[in-house]
Design a protein around this motif. Structure first.
Motif, PDB file in Angstrom:
ATOM      1  N   ARG A  39     -12.067   0.601 -46.510  1.00 30.00           N
ATOM      2  CA  ARG A  39     -12.641   1.052 -47.773  1.00 30.00           C
ATOM      3  C   ARG A  39     -11.966   2.350 -48.242  1.00 30.00           C
ATOM      4  NH1 ARG A  39     -14.991   0.378 -52.696  1.00 30.00           N
ATOM      5  NH2 ARG A  39     -16.492   2.040 -53.164  1.00 30.00           N
ATOM      6  N   ALA A  40     -11.724   3.262 -47.304  1.00 30.04           N
ATOM      7  CA  ALA A  40     -11.056   4.515 -47.660  1.00 30.04           C
ATOM      8  C   ALA A  40      -9.689   4.234 -48.276  1.00 30.04           C
ATOM      9  CB  ALA A  40     -10.915   5.401 -46.427  1.00 30.04           C
ATOM     10  N   LEU A  41      -8.937   3.340 -47.661  1.00 30.28           N
ATOM     11  CA  LEU A  41      -7.602   3.021 -48.167  1.00 30.28           C
ATOM     12  C   LEU A  41      -7.666   2.304 -49.513  1.00 30.28           C
ATOM     13  CD1 LEU A  41      -5.782   1.885 -44.885  1.00 30.28           C
ATOM     14  CD2 LEU A  41      -5.817   4.146 -45.957  1.00 30.28           C
ATOM     15  N   GLU A  42      -8.650   1.442 -49.678  1.00 32.52           N
ATOM     16  CA  GLU A  42      -8.808   0.716 -50.949  1.00 32.52           C
ATOM     17  C   GLU A  42      -9.043   1.681 -52.104  1.00 32.52           C
ATOM     18  OE1 GLU A  42     -12.056  -1.892 -50.285  1.00 32.52           O
ATOM     19  OE2 GLU A  42     -10.940  -3.246 -48.950  1.00 32.52           O
ATOM     20  N   THR A  43      -9.734   2.780 -51.833  1.00 28.57           N
ATOM     21  CA  THR A  43     -10.046   3.755 -52.882  1.00 28.57           C
ATOM     22  C   THR A  43      -8.977   4.836 -53.007  1.00 28.57           C
ATOM     23  OG1 THR A  43     -11.356   5.091 -51.332  1.00 28.57           O
ATOM     24  CG2 THR A  43     -12.528   3.399 -52.585  1.00 28.57           C
ATOM     25  N   GLY A  44      -7.900   4.704 -52.223  1.00 26.83           N
ATOM     26  CA  GLY A  44      -6.813   5.671 -52.306  1.00 26.83           C
ATOM     27  C   GLY A  44      -7.003   6.910 -51.467  1.00 26.83           C
ATOM     28  N   HIS A  45      -8.029   6.930 -50.635  1.00 24.69           N
ATOM     29  CA  HIS A  45      -8.262   8.078 -49.765  1.00 24.69           C
ATOM     30  C   HIS A  45      -7.522   7.834 -48.453  1.00 24.69           C
ATOM     31  CE1 HIS A  45     -11.268   8.566 -52.864  1.00 24.69           C
ATOM     32  NE2 HIS A  45     -11.278   9.841 -52.545  1.00 24.69           N
ATOM     33  N   ASN A  46      -6.293   8.320 -48.446  1.00 26.17           N
ATOM     34  CA  ASN A  46      -5.338   7.885 -47.431  1.00 26.17           C
ATOM     35  C   ASN A  46      -5.291   8.738 -46.179  1.00 26.17           C
ATOM     36  OD1 ASN A  46      -4.202  10.140 -48.689  1.00 26.17           O
ATOM     37  ND2 ASN A  46      -2.125   9.301 -48.715  1.00 26.17           N
ATOM     38  N   PHE A  47      -5.886   9.927 -46.194  1.00 24.48           N
ATOM     39  CA  PHE A  47      -5.769  10.834 -45.045  1.00 24.48           C
ATOM     40  C   PHE A  47      -6.736  10.395 -43.944  1.00 24.48           C
ATOM     41  CE2 PHE A  47      -4.123  15.009 -43.693  1.00 24.48           C
ATOM     42  CZ  PHE A  47      -4.906  15.234 -42.568  1.00 24.48           C
ATOM     43  N   LEU A  48      -6.191   9.806 -42.879  1.00 24.26           N
ATOM     44  CA  LEU A  48      -6.985   9.350 -41.745  1.00 24.26           C
ATOM     45  C   LEU A  48      -6.720  10.267 -40.564  1.00 24.26           C
ATOM     46  CD1 LEU A  48      -6.292   5.494 -41.932  1.00 24.26           C
ATOM     47  CD2 LEU A  48      -8.119   6.801 -43.074  1.00 24.26           C
ATOM     48  N   ASP A  49      -7.758  10.929 -40.091  1.00 23.01           N
ATOM     49  CA  ASP A  49      -7.580  11.880 -38.999  1.00 23.01           C
ATOM     50  C   ASP A  49      -8.089  11.322 -37.687  1.00 23.01           C
ATOM     51  OD1 ASP A  49      -6.903  14.771 -38.243  1.00 23.01           O
ATOM     52  OD2 ASP A  49      -8.912  14.518 -37.421  1.00 23.01           O
ATOM     53  N   THR A  50      -7.225  11.382 -36.666  1.00 20.88           N
ATOM     54  CA  THR A  50      -7.576  10.893 -35.344  1.00 20.88           C
ATOM     55  C   THR A  50      -6.962  11.815 -34.295  1.00 20.88           C
ATOM     56  OG1 THR A  50      -7.531   8.956 -33.866  1.00 20.88           O
ATOM     57  CG2 THR A  50      -5.580   9.338 -35.222  1.00 20.88           C
ATOM     58  N   ALA A  51      -7.078  11.421 -33.043  1.00 20.71           N
ATOM     59  CA  ALA A  51      -6.471  12.163 -31.935  1.00 20.71           C
ATOM     60  C   ALA A  51      -6.297  11.220 -30.768  1.00 20.71           C
ATOM     61  CB  ALA A  51      -7.347  13.347 -31.522  1.00 20.71           C
ATOM     62  N   ASP A  52      -5.274  11.478 -29.968  1.00 19.06           N
ATOM     63  CA  ASP A  52      -5.044  10.596 -28.826  1.00 19.06           C
ATOM     64  C   ASP A  52      -6.123  10.755 -27.761  1.00 19.06           C
ATOM     65  OD1 ASP A  52      -4.343  13.030 -27.636  1.00 19.06           O
ATOM     66  OD2 ASP A  52      -2.194  12.578 -27.565  1.00 19.06           O
ATOM     67  N   TYR A  53      -6.919  11.828 -27.863  1.00 21.06           N
ATOM     68  CA  TYR A  53      -7.962  12.062 -26.861  1.00 21.06           C
ATOM     69  C   TYR A  53      -9.344  11.610 -27.337  1.00 21.06           C
ATOM     70  CZ  TYR A  53      -7.789  16.406 -29.652  1.00 21.06           C
ATOM     71  OH  TYR A  53      -7.723  17.328 -30.662  1.00 21.06           O
ATOM     72  N   TYR A  54      -9.446  10.978 -28.482  1.00 19.07           N
ATOM     73  CA  TYR A  54     -10.722  10.409 -28.901  1.00 19.07           C
ATOM     74  C   TYR A  54     -10.960   9.118 -28.133  1.00 19.07           C
ATOM     75  CZ  TYR A  54     -10.773  13.606 -32.943  1.00 19.07           C
ATOM     76  OH  TYR A  54     -10.791  14.722 -33.763  1.00 19.07           O
ATOM     77  N   LEU A  55     -11.809   9.224 -27.128  1.00 23.63           N
ATOM     78  CA  LEU A  55     -12.124   8.128 -26.217  1.00 23.63           C
ATOM     79  C   LEU A  55     -10.846   7.525 -25.631  1.00 23.63           C
ATOM     80  CD1 LEU A  55     -14.714   6.942 -25.102  1.00 23.63           C
ATOM     81  CD2 LEU A  55     -14.573   5.133 -26.811  1.00 23.63           C
ATOM     82  N   VAL A  56      -9.980   8.430 -25.178  1.00 22.58           N
ATOM     83  CA  VAL A  56      -8.755   8.073 -24.459  1.00 22.58           C
ATOM     84  C   VAL A  56      -7.960   6.990 -25.186  1.00 22.58           C
ATOM     85  CG1 VAL A  56      -7.823   7.719 -22.138  1.00 22.58           C
ATOM     86  CG2 VAL A  56     -10.179   8.461 -22.399  1.00 22.58           C
ATOM     87  N   GLY A  57      -7.661   7.230 -26.452  1.00 23.06           N
ATOM     88  CA  GLY A  57      -6.821   6.314 -27.209  1.00 23.06           C
ATOM     89  C   GLY A  57      -7.559   5.230 -27.978  1.00 23.06           C
ATOM     90  N   HIS A  58      -8.845   5.062 -27.713  1.00 21.50           N
ATOM     91  CA  HIS A  58      -9.602   4.013 -28.398  1.00 21.50           C
ATOM     92  C   HIS A  58      -9.540   4.169 -29.912  1.00 21.50           C
ATOM     93  CE1 HIS A  58     -13.340   2.630 -30.405  1.00 21.50           C
ATOM     94  NE2 HIS A  58     -13.174   1.549 -29.665  1.00 21.50           N
ATOM     95  N   ASN A  59      -9.653   5.421 -30.388  1.00 22.81           N
ATOM     96  CA  ASN A  59      -9.682   5.658 -31.827  1.00 22.81           C
ATOM     97  C   ASN A  59      -8.381   5.238 -32.499  1.00 22.81           C
ATOM     98  OD1 ASN A  59      -9.961   8.022 -34.296  1.00 22.81           O
ATOM     99  ND2 ASN A  59     -11.801   6.936 -33.627  1.00 22.81           N
ATOM    100  N   GLU A  60      -7.268   5.503 -31.851  1.00 25.39           N
ATOM    101  CA  GLU A  60      -5.973   5.089 -32.408  1.00 25.39           C
ATOM    102  C   GLU A  60      -5.864   3.563 -32.455  1.00 25.39           C
ATOM    103  OE1 GLU A  60      -2.877   8.596 -31.231  1.00 25.39           O
ATOM    104  OE2 GLU A  60      -3.629   7.342 -29.580  1.00 25.39           O
ATOM    105  N   GLU A  61      -6.326   2.904 -31.412  1.00 25.80           N
ATOM    106  CA  GLU A  61      -6.274   1.442 -31.386  1.00 25.80           C
ATOM    107  C   GLU A  61      -7.168   0.850 -32.471  1.00 25.80           C
ATOM    108  OE1 GLU A  61      -7.368   0.700 -27.360  1.00 25.80           O
ATOM    109  OE2 GLU A  61      -5.312   0.917 -26.606  1.00 25.80           O
ATOM    110  N   LEU A  62      -8.297   1.487 -32.724  1.00 23.39           N
ATOM    111  CA  LEU A  62      -9.203   1.037 -33.778  1.00 23.39           C
ATOM    112  C   LEU A  62      -8.528   1.159 -35.141  1.00 23.39           C
ATOM    113  CD1 LEU A  62     -12.287   0.208 -34.218  1.00 23.39           C
ATOM    114  CD2 LEU A  62     -12.609   2.604 -34.842  1.00 23.39           C
ATOM    115  N   ILE A  63      -7.897   2.302 -35.371  1.00 21.76           N
ATOM    116  CA  ILE A  63      -7.216   2.529 -36.647  1.00 21.76           C
ATOM    117  C   ILE A  63      -6.082   1.528 -36.839  1.00 21.76           C
ATOM    118  CG2 ILE A  63      -5.700   4.160 -37.861  1.00 21.76           C
ATOM    119  CD1 ILE A  63      -7.489   6.412 -36.815  1.00 21.76           C
ATOM    120  N   SER A  64      -5.387   1.197 -35.760  1.00 18.92           N
ATOM    121  CA  SER A  64      -4.267   0.257 -35.876  1.00 18.92           C
ATOM    122  C   SER A  64      -4.735  -1.090 -36.420  1.00 18.92           C
ATOM    123  CB  SER A  64      -3.575   0.074 -34.527  1.00 18.92           C
ATOM    124  OG  SER A  64      -4.348  -0.731 -33.642  1.00 18.92           O
TER     125      SER A  64
END
Length: 330
Positions: A41-66
């Motif tokens: 939804r964020a991307l659909e509305t043009g809100h492109n800045f997605l903030d994550t970290a490799d230490y958010y649940l040991v990489g889970h957050n990055e895999e979710l974003i992918s």
């Protein structure tokens, strides 16, 4: 949608971004399907800045974003933090642990982030905390190498002091400083904010809603059933003193025909064109509410009223437990 330039010579990004930490268990249970839909939804509305970290649940957050950016990588601006490890805290809560700014660690971390995100470059790669045992010049030197190799486009710092920022900028241009900034957290205004403005560095304001408290939806300590219960601002007498401040925000929000969350985000955005806000959420409903803050116009009179009600330093309690405070602004 409102875009802003990140730093003097940086990219154009959405003024309101999306903090994704809560999608990986930081604030209680999350629904993976809803989280992915929120990013989409964020991307659909043009809100492109997605903030994550490799230490958010040991990489889970990055895999979710992918999963959420699959097939639309070009629509996303990926901001990835690294170098901050996590450690067990009281009652099983996870909190900031060791910090590493070692060049070898950063090179390896970037490789694993690329693999989890299923991308060949990171837009903004940020040292999550300054390592007191490694000169910041060495840390930024390693990040600069990643830029030269084309796997990182821009370099950022987080929770760095004015002195560290200057040293870092002498090695490679720093595009952004990510740091907590809100109606309740304004200590950067004395030295850090003037420094980054002098150097042409943009400000990425995290926790603009003070971890949800400024939304007005938290009414009792029992509403906090996650890591926030360990933070002094949300404990004991501090909780109730700060709740009184929220009531003042709610009154002004009604006058402005917006929600308390939107008022708080609009205040952050009104502090300068070089600032973007990254409120975190894991639900589409809250995302839509947050991005609508871009339409809230605060007049000089509004800002003066807010300042009178909520002067710097009025909040009760520190933002982290004492054992974690020494990792900030160093």
């Amino acid at each position: 949608m409102m875009n802003r330039t990140l730093g003097k010579n940086g990219p154009a990004v959405s003024a309101v971004g999306l903090g994704c930490m809560g999608m990986s268990g930081a604030y209680g249970q999350s629904d993976e399907k809803e989280s992915i839909a929120t990013i989409e939804r964020a991307l659909e509305t043009g809100h492109n800045f997605l903030d994550t970290a490799d230490y958010y649940l040991v990489g889970h957050n990055e895999e979710l974003i992918s999963q959420a950016i699959k097939g639309k990588r070009e629509k996303a601006f990926l901001s990835v933090k690294t170098g901050q490890l996590v450690a067990p805290g009281p009652n099983g809560a996870m909190g900031p642990g060791a910090v590493s700014g070692h060049p070898d660690y950063l090179r390896n971390a970037a490789f694993y982030s690329l693999r989890r995100l299923k991308t060949d470059y990171i837009d903004l790669y940020t040292q999550g905390r300054v390592d007191p045992n490694i000169p910041i010049e060495e840390t930024v030197g390693a990040l600069s190498e990643l830029v030269q190799k084309g796997v990182v486009r821009y370099i950022g710092l987080s929770e760095a002091s004015a002195d560290s920022i200057r040293k870092a900028a002498s090695v490679h241009p720093i595009t952004a400083l990510q740091i907590e900034y809100s109606l309740w957290t304004r200590d950067i205004e004395a030295e850090i904010l003037p420094t980054i403005r002098e150097l042409g560095i943009g400000l990425v304001a995290y926790a603009p809603l003070s971890r949800g408290f400024l939304s007005g939806e938290i009414r009792t300590p029992e509403d906090l059933k996650d890591s926030r219960i360990h933070m002094p601002r949300y404990q004991g007498d501090n909780f109730y003193k700060n709740l009184e401040l929220v009531e003042k925000i709610k009154i002004l929000a009604i006058e402005k025909s917006c929600t308390p969350s939107q008022l708080a985000i609009a205040w952050v955005l009104a502090q300068g064109e070089d600032i973007i806000a990254i409120p975190g959420t894991k639900r589409i409903k809250h995302l839509d509410e947050n991005i609508a803050a871009e339409t809230v116009h605060l007049t000089n009179e509004d800002l003066q009223s807010i300042e009178a009600m909520m002067p710097a330093g009025i909040v009760s309690g520190t933002r982290y437990p004492e054992r974690f405070m020494n990792a900030l602004n160093r």
